[in-house]
Write an enzyme that holds these catalytic residues in place. Sequence first.
Site, PDB file in Angstrom:
ATOM      1  N   GLU A 138      51.225  34.607  30.560  1.00 37.52           N
ATOM      2  CA  GLU A 138      50.107  35.113  31.353  1.00 37.52           C
ATOM      3  C   GLU A 138      48.808  35.180  30.561  1.00 37.52           C
ATOM      4  O   GLU A 138      47.730  34.910  31.100  1.00 37.52           O
ATOM      5  CB  GLU A 138      50.491  36.508  31.852  1.00 37.52           C
ATOM      6  N   ASP A 139      48.903  35.523  29.290  1.00 33.16           N
ATOM      7  CA  ASP A 139      47.698  35.865  28.529  1.00 33.16           C
ATOM      8  C   ASP A 139      47.396  34.968  27.333  1.00 33.16           C
ATOM      9  O   ASP A 139      46.446  35.239  26.599  1.00 33.16           O
ATOM     10  CB  ASP A 139      47.804  37.304  28.015  1.00 33.16           C
TER      11      ASP A 139
END
Length: 183
Positions: A64-65
């Site tokens: 996600e990051d």
Amino acid sequence: MTALLDFARALEFAAHKHIDQRRKGVRAEPYLNHLSEVAFLVAEATEGKDPVVVIAALLHDTLEDTDASYEEIERHFGAEVASVVAETTDDKRLRKAERKQRQIDTAPTASSRAKLVKLADKVSNLRSMAYSPPADWPLTRKVEYFEWAHAVVTGLRGINPRLEALFDRAYEDGLAELRGDGV
């Protein structure tokens, strides 16, 4: 490979991938602090008996990051870890409101391992929100975050009484702290 070596490799991978990231709170803690807390909570909840879920907890935000790919996680840590990480990853192509609603909607049908990671993640996030909230968030936004996290956790219940109790404590104490009631 041993579970300890696998964990150390995952810790190194997460540290490298999140090297320049900080938490949004006023303390701007290194992001790795959050990842290690989530992994620790999961390790305690499982009594260290499921290294796959502990490693997935440590890596839960990498897709996600960071620039990490599913294939990269699978190659380094195996299909089981990659699957849990993928299951706990928000689709950043969706609008924020849609991502948040999707977490509520999918929580009840998540795998047992994903539920453990998501629950530990919410415990960590609420603790952080209470004691080091983003400086630019008004009280209403902080409280809304707590209520949203509670809605997600409603769908995760039944997976681990210890983690659920920690969430309930973080929820109650955190709201009291935000509202100035103290604990």
